[in-house]
Motif scaffolding. Structure first.
Motif, PDB file in Angstrom:
ATOM      1  N   UNK A  57       8.065   9.719   0.528  1.00  0.00           N
ATOM      2  CA  UNK A  57       7.474   9.342   1.809  1.00  0.00           C
ATOM      3  C   UNK A  57       7.413   7.842   2.075  1.00  0.00           C
ATOM      4  N   UNK A  58       7.098   7.053   1.065  1.00  0.00           N
ATOM      5  CA  UNK A  58       6.994   5.607   1.270  1.00  0.00           C
ATOM      6  C   UNK A  58       7.592   4.898   0.061  1.00  0.00           C
ATOM      7  N   UNK A  59       8.664   4.162   0.298  1.00  0.00           N
ATOM      8  CA  UNK A  59       9.224   3.279  -0.716  1.00  0.00           C
ATOM      9  C   UNK A  59       8.934   1.861  -0.234  1.00  0.00           C
ATOM     10  N   UNK A  62       8.011   3.818  -5.232  1.00  0.00           N
ATOM     11  CA  UNK A  62       7.367   4.840  -4.417  1.00  0.00           C
ATOM     12  C   UNK A  62       7.229   6.119  -5.214  1.00  0.00           C
ATOM     13  N   UNK A  63       6.475   7.050  -4.657  1.00  0.00           N
ATOM     14  CA  UNK A  63       6.261   8.346  -5.300  1.00  0.00           C
ATOM     15  C   UNK A  63       6.527   9.462  -4.308  1.00  0.00           C
ATOM     16  N   UNK A  64       6.966  10.595  -4.829  1.00  0.00           N
ATOM     17  CA  UNK A  64       7.244  11.725  -3.956  1.00  0.00           C
ATOM     18  C   UNK A  64       7.271  13.019  -4.739  1.00  0.00           C
ATOM     19  N   UNK A  96       0.773  -1.233   0.000  1.00  0.00           N
ATOM     20  CA  UNK A  96       0.000   0.000   0.000  1.00  0.00           C
ATOM     21  C   UNK A  96       0.806   1.285   0.000  1.00  0.00           C
ATOM     22  N   UNK A  97       1.729   1.460  -0.930  1.00  0.00           N
ATOM     23  CA  UNK A  97       2.525   2.687  -0.944  1.00  0.00           C
ATOM     24  C   UNK A  97       1.983   3.720  -1.909  1.00  0.00           C
ATOM     25  N   UNK A  98       0.756   3.576  -2.339  1.00  0.00           N
ATOM     26  CA  UNK A  98       0.182   4.574  -3.232  1.00  0.00           C
ATOM     27  C   UNK A  98       0.375   4.236  -4.695  1.00  0.00           C
ATOM     28  N   UNK A 139       9.278  -1.247   4.095  1.00  0.00           N
ATOM     29  CA  UNK A 139       8.968   0.099   3.642  1.00  0.00           C
ATOM     30  C   UNK A 139       9.885   1.058   4.372  1.00  0.00           C
ATOM     31  N   UNK A 140      10.211   2.144   3.717  1.00  0.00           N
ATOM     32  CA  UNK A 140      11.038   3.172   4.324  1.00  0.00           C
ATOM     33  C   UNK A 140      10.793   4.483   3.600  1.00  0.00           C
TER      34      UNK A 140
END
Length: 186
Positions: free
Chosen positions: A67-69, A81-83, A24-26, A110-111
């Motif tokens: 924010x979330x990888x 991930x996206x940022x 669920x990282x978007x 996740x990090x």
């Protein structure tokens, strides 16, 4: 040992994709407001947990916040991930970060990570290249003894300073080596 067959390779790839999507990282989220909200929360967490990062941020010309990888691997591994890229606190572009690898691995984590561009040249090189890959020239801020993050006092001399933090999951370690950043339209 059994030979790696196409079927095993395909099953491993599908399992990795499933694990990555399940975290669920978007992925598939095209909402810029959600990305900006996550970026704000990530910066707030970074500045609260690692106060010395404020000094690095003040010296930087731009900040790329992921924010979330989500990273997963089962033979084949990958991360996504996206940022957002911010200059003077304002979002100017959105980026995805992705990597792939092959090897003995199993698990997921996740990090978050934040790249502080310390020079205009480093920022321009990043923005000019389609598909910029992280590699040499990045100075990492590592956690030591719990919550302390140490950055060399000469951080202003490094073209890019990276903070990797908030790790959770069943894999050990996170690195930005080989992560490819690509501009996206959310």
């Amino acid at each position: 040992m059994t030979a790696l067959t196409r079927r095993k390779l395909a099953l491993s790839a599908l399992a990795t994709l499933f694990l990555t999507a399940a975290c669920g990282n978007g992925v598939g989220n095209n909402n810029a407001q959600k990305i900006d909200g996550r970026v704000d929360a990530t910066l707030g967490f970074l500045f609260q947990q690692f106060p010395e990062s404020r000094t690095v941020a003040a010296k930087s010309v731009a900040t790329l916040v992921m924010p979330v990888i989500t990273e997963a691997g089962l033979g084949l591994g990958g991360s996504y991930g996206r940022g957002a890229l911010r200059i003077d606190g304002v979002t100017v572009d959105y980026y995805s970060a992705a990597s792939a690898n092959v090897g003995l691995q199993i698990g997921a984590q996740q990090y978050a990570h934040v790249l502080f561009f310390m020079t205009e040249e480093a920022l321009e090189r990043f923005r000019r290249q389609d598909g910029w890959a992280a590699g040499a020239g990045i100075e990492y801020a590592f956690a030591h003894e719990g919550a302390n993050v140490n950055v060399d006092t000469n951080a202003g001399l490094s073209p890019i300073v990276a903070y990797v933090f908030a790790q959770a999951g069943a894999r050990i370690g996170a690195t930005l080596e080989g992560v490819k950043y690509t501009r996206i339209i959310p």
